[in-house]
Design a protein around this motif. Structure first.
Motif, mmCIF file in Angstrom:
data_model
loop_
_atom_site.group_PDB
_atom_site.id
_atom_site.type_symbol
_atom_site.label_atom_id
_atom_site.label_comp_id
_atom_site.label_asym_id
_atom_site.label_seq_id
_atom_site.Cartn_x
_atom_site.Cartn_y
_atom_site.Cartn_z
ATOM 1 N N ALA A 1 -3.996 1.604 -9.758
ATOM 2 C CA ALA A 1 -3.089 2.124 -8.731
ATOM 3 C C ALA A 1 -2.932 3.640 -8.835
ATOM 4 C CB ALA A 1 -1.725 1.451 -8.856
ATOM 5 N N ALA A 2 -2.822 4.150 -10.045
ATOM 6 C CA ALA A 2 -2.519 5.579 -10.200
ATOM 7 C C ALA A 2 -3.560 6.456 -9.476
ATOM 8 C CB ALA A 2 -2.388 5.934 -11.675
ATOM 9 N N PRO A 3 -4.851 6.361 -9.802
ATOM 10 C CA PRO A 3 -5.779 7.258 -9.093
ATOM 11 C C PRO A 3 -5.929 6.926 -7.613
ATOM 12 C CG PRO A 3 -6.984 5.758 -10.558
ATOM 13 C CD PRO A 3 -5.523 5.549 -10.830
ATOM 14 N N ILE A 4 -5.962 5.626 -7.271
ATOM 15 C CA ILE A 4 -6.208 5.277 -5.855
ATOM 16 C C ILE A 4 -5.041 5.691 -4.973
ATOM 17 C CG2 ILE A 4 -6.508 3.323 -4.253
ATOM 18 C CD1 ILE A 4 -8.488 2.150 -6.221
ATOM 19 N N TYR A 5 -3.829 5.423 -5.403
ATOM 20 C CA TYR A 5 -2.680 5.821 -4.579
ATOM 21 C C TYR A 5 -2.580 7.340 -4.469
ATOM 22 C CZ TYR A 5 -0.657 1.102 -4.120
ATOM 23 O OH TYR A 5 -0.419 -0.208 -3.801
ATOM 24 N N ARG A 6 -2.906 8.051 -5.567
ATOM 25 C CA ARG A 6 -2.799 9.527 -5.492
ATOM 26 C C ARG A 6 -3.854 10.114 -4.565
ATOM 27 N NH1 ARG A 6 -0.719 9.550 -11.558
ATOM 28 N NH2 ARG A 6 1.389 8.936 -10.907
ATOM 29 N N LEU A 7 -5.050 9.561 -4.626
ATOM 30 C CA LEU A 7 -6.101 10.042 -3.714
ATOM 31 C C LEU A 7 -5.735 9.739 -2.265
ATOM 32 C CD1 LEU A 7 -9.200 8.945 -5.832
ATOM 33 C CD2 LEU A 7 -8.626 11.323 -5.225
ATOM 34 N N ARG A 8 -5.145 8.578 -2.055
ATOM 35 C CA ARG A 8 -4.721 8.211 -0.703
ATOM 36 C C ARG A 8 -3.628 9.176 -0.214
ATOM 37 N NH1 ARG A 8 -0.500 3.866 1.014
ATOM 38 N NH2 ARG A 8 -0.907 3.707 3.245
ATOM 39 N N GLN A 9 -2.680 9.478 -1.101
ATOM 40 C CA GLN A 9 -1.605 10.404 -0.717
ATOM 41 C C GLN A 9 -2.177 11.776 -0.357
ATOM 42 O OE1 GLN A 9 0.719 10.015 -4.279
ATOM 43 N NE2 GLN A 9 2.049 8.414 -3.441
ATOM 44 N N ARG A 10 -3.181 12.210 -1.117
ATOM 45 C CA ARG A 10 -3.810 13.512 -0.824
ATOM 46 C C ARG A 10 -4.498 13.464 0.540
ATOM 47 N NH1 ARG A 10 -8.941 16.631 -1.914
ATOM 48 N NH2 ARG A 10 -8.347 18.620 -2.831
ATOM 49 N N ALA A 11 -5.230 12.366 0.781
ATOM 50 C CA ALA A 11 -5.946 12.235 2.053
ATOM 51 C C ALA A 11 -4.977 12.242 3.232
ATOM 52 C CB ALA A 11 -6.772 10.949 2.040
ATOM 53 N N ARG A 12 -3.763 11.725 3.009
ATOM 54 C CA ARG A 12 -2.767 11.680 4.086
ATOM 55 C C ARG A 12 -1.913 12.946 4.143
ATOM 56 N NH1 ARG A 12 -0.721 7.590 6.883
ATOM 57 N NH2 ARG A 12 -2.073 5.786 7.005
ATOM 58 N N GLY A 13 -2.182 13.880 3.240
ATOM 59 C CA GLY A 13 -1.426 15.135 3.218
ATOM 60 C C GLY A 13 -0.043 14.990 2.595
ATOM 61 N N PHE B 1 -0.185 -4.958 -15.795
ATOM 62 C CA PHE B 1 0.041 -3.666 -16.469
ATOM 63 C C PHE B 1 -1.172 -2.761 -16.236
ATOM 64 C CE2 PHE B 1 3.863 -3.480 -19.120
ATOM 65 C CZ PHE B 1 4.364 -4.762 -18.970
ATOM 66 N N TRP B 2 -2.349 -3.341 -16.305
ATOM 67 C CA TRP B 2 -3.577 -2.554 -16.129
ATOM 68 C C TRP B 2 -3.662 -2.013 -14.698
ATOM 69 C CZ3 TRP B 2 -7.775 -3.080 -12.847
ATOM 70 C CH2 TRP B 2 -8.878 -2.260 -13.137
ATOM 71 N N VAL B 3 -3.329 -2.856 -13.737
ATOM 72 C CA VAL B 3 -3.395 -2.409 -12.335
ATOM 73 C C VAL B 3 -2.612 -1.118 -12.144
ATOM 74 C CG1 VAL B 3 -2.557 -2.959 -9.997
ATOM 75 C CG2 VAL B 3 -3.919 -4.633 -11.234
ATOM 76 N N TRP B 4 -1.397 -1.071 -12.680
ATOM 77 C CA TRP B 4 -0.578 0.119 -12.472
ATOM 78 C C TRP B 4 -1.038 1.296 -13.304
ATOM 79 C CZ3 TRP B 4 2.108 1.421 -8.500
ATOM 80 C CH2 TRP B 4 2.352 0.407 -7.577
ATOM 81 N N ASP B 5 -1.574 1.002 -14.480
ATOM 82 C CA ASP B 5 -2.016 2.062 -15.375
ATOM 83 C C ASP B 5 -3.320 2.702 -14.885
ATOM 84 O OD1 ASP B 5 -2.269 3.608 -17.646
ATOM 85 O OD2 ASP B 5 -3.190 2.023 -18.846
ATOM 86 N N LYS B 6 -4.292 1.880 -14.557
ATOM 87 C CA LYS B 6 -5.644 2.399 -14.315
ATOM 88 C C LYS B 6 -6.127 2.362 -12.862
ATOM 89 C CE LYS B 6 -6.794 3.423 -18.530
ATOM 90 N NZ LYS B 6 -6.970 4.835 -18.917
ATOM 91 N N ASP C 1 -3.835 -11.177 -8.891
ATOM 92 C CA ASP C 1 -4.712 -10.889 -7.752
ATOM 93 C C ASP C 1 -3.931 -10.211 -6.633
ATOM 94 O OD1 ASP C 1 -7.404 -12.408 -8.378
ATOM 95 O OD2 ASP C 1 -5.790 -13.750 -8.984
ATOM 96 N N ILE C 2 -2.712 -10.685 -6.397
ATOM 97 C CA ILE C 2 -1.889 -10.097 -5.318
ATOM 98 C C ILE C 2 -1.603 -8.625 -5.638
ATOM 99 C CG2 ILE C 2 0.317 -10.248 -4.081
ATOM 100 C CD1 ILE C 2 0.261 -13.309 -4.713
ATOM 101 N N ASP C 3 -1.262 -8.376 -6.892
ATOM 102 C CA ASP C 3 -0.968 -7.010 -7.336
ATOM 103 C C ASP C 3 -2.196 -6.106 -7.133
ATOM 104 O OD1 ASP C 3 1.063 -5.432 -8.438
ATOM 105 O OD2 ASP C 3 0.109 -5.455 -10.411
ATOM 106 N N ALA C 4 -3.352 -6.598 -7.554
ATOM 107 C CA ALA C 4 -4.580 -5.792 -7.435
ATOM 108 C C ALA C 4 -4.976 -5.617 -5.967
ATOM 109 C CB ALA C 4 -5.713 -6.451 -8.217
ATOM 110 N N TYR C 5 -4.816 -6.682 -5.174
ATOM 111 C CA TYR C 5 -5.174 -6.578 -3.751
ATOM 112 C C TYR C 5 -4.340 -5.488 -3.062
ATOM 113 C CZ TYR C 5 -6.291 -7.391 1.038
ATOM 114 O OH TYR C 5 -6.719 -7.189 2.335
ATOM 115 N N GLY C 6 -3.066 -5.401 -3.449
ATOM 116 C CA GLY C 6 -2.160 -4.405 -2.866
ATOM 117 C C GLY C 6 -2.636 -2.976 -3.086
ATOM 118 N N VAL C 7 -3.527 -2.777 -4.037
ATOM 119 C CA VAL C 7 -4.113 -1.445 -4.249
ATOM 120 C C VAL C 7 -5.479 -1.367 -3.544
ATOM 121 C CG1 VAL C 7 -4.909 0.207 -5.972
ATOM 122 C CG2 VAL C 7 -2.940 -1.268 -6.482
#
Ligand SMILES: N[C@@H](CCC(=O)N[C@@H](CS)C(=O)NCC(=O)O)C(=O)O
Length: 252
Positions: free
Chosen positions: A148-160, A141-146, A202-208
């Motif tokens: 994944a949210a910022p890291i995936y969004r920053l990645r999406q921005r970097a990729r346009g 739950f924490w991975v998705w809350d804290k 660990d698998i969930d966190a590694y995926g981020v």
């Protein structure tokens, strides 16, 4: 056997061959027995993953199957052409997102929930006790809350793929660093997130974490995460997104 008894027996046989969603992981105070569905099915090729090659959540599910040494068919969902919003896909995943995992006759959504399902079905990478399973769940739950949210969004921005201004970027940078600091601190206590063995947490966190560099995060600034990442990548069955997710469908 009477007519009624025969009817009941027939019903029981049919029920057995249908893949059912894992009941919330059966818990025993000290370890769990192997889930019945594995013994019933024995079908190693039964999973089909619907996803997109650049999708972190798709990679997480593919990685779990790879670490479990479980082959799977792969269906490329063309996000660029909006295939995930078409009626034929929405019947499989009501959220219009990838990934989606087919197991026999059922379709499963939400990568973290899929990891839990697979851990239950395949009897791997789960917490060993009720307490550990609870910890695993907390991390996911924490991975998705804290994390994944910022890291995936920053990645999406970097990729346009997502546009937001510098002020918002600073906010996500700060959130991502805060989450990475928590992870780094916790990994000082044990090799893996919940103890001495890797789990779906660990698998969930590694995926981020895999995509943190693309989001502009320097993992070497977090030495425990960097060591954990190396340990993870040395696990038998580990594979990169490029190895697991082709750009087109691949059927077994
Ligand atoms: N929480 C979901 C997130 C899935 C997700 O965000 N998938 C992205 C691709 S990485 C997607 O399908 N985006 C298209 C959309 O949301 O419309 C999961 O873990 O499965």
């Amino acid at each position: 056997m009477g007519k009624a008894a025969k009817k009941v027996a027939k019903k029981a046989t049919v029920k057995k061959s249908v893949a059912k969603p894992a009941a919330r992981r059966p818990v025993k105070p000290s370890g769990r027995s192997k889930p019945a569905a594995v013994a019933v099915s024995g079908n190693k090729e039964r999973f089909t993953l619907h996803g997109f090659a650049l999708s972190g959540p798709t990679y997480t599910v593919a990685l779990m199957l790879s670490l479990c040494r479980h082959p799977f068919s792969y269906i490329h969902v063309n996000l660029r052409e909006g295939a995930h919003k078409q009626p034929d896909y929405l019947v499989k995943n009501r959220y219009g997102q990838v990934p989606c995992l087919r197991d026999g006759q059922i379709f499963l959504s939400q990568s973290a929930a899929i990891l839990e399902y697979l851990a239950g079905k395949l009897g791997k990478f789960d917490g060993k006790t009720e307490f550990e399973q609870q910890r695993v769940r907390e991390w996911m739950f924490w991975v998705w809350d804290k994390l994944a949210a910022p890291i995936y969004r920053l990645r999406q921005r970097a990729r346009g793929l997502r546009q937001f201004g510098d002020e918002v970027k600073v906010m996500y940078d700060t959130e991502a660093r805060g989450a990475l600091a928590v992870l780094d601190h916790e990994l000082a206590k044990s090799d893996w997130l919940t103890g001495r063995k890797p789990t779906i947490a660990d698998i969930d966190a590694y995926g981020v974490i895999r995509y943190a560099a693309e989001a502009g995060m320097d993992i070497s600034a977090y030495p425990r995460i960097a060591e954990w990442k190396k340990r993870f990548e040395a696990l038998p069955g580990f594979a990169t997104p490029e190895q697991l997710l082709p750009l087109e469908s691949r059927l077994l």
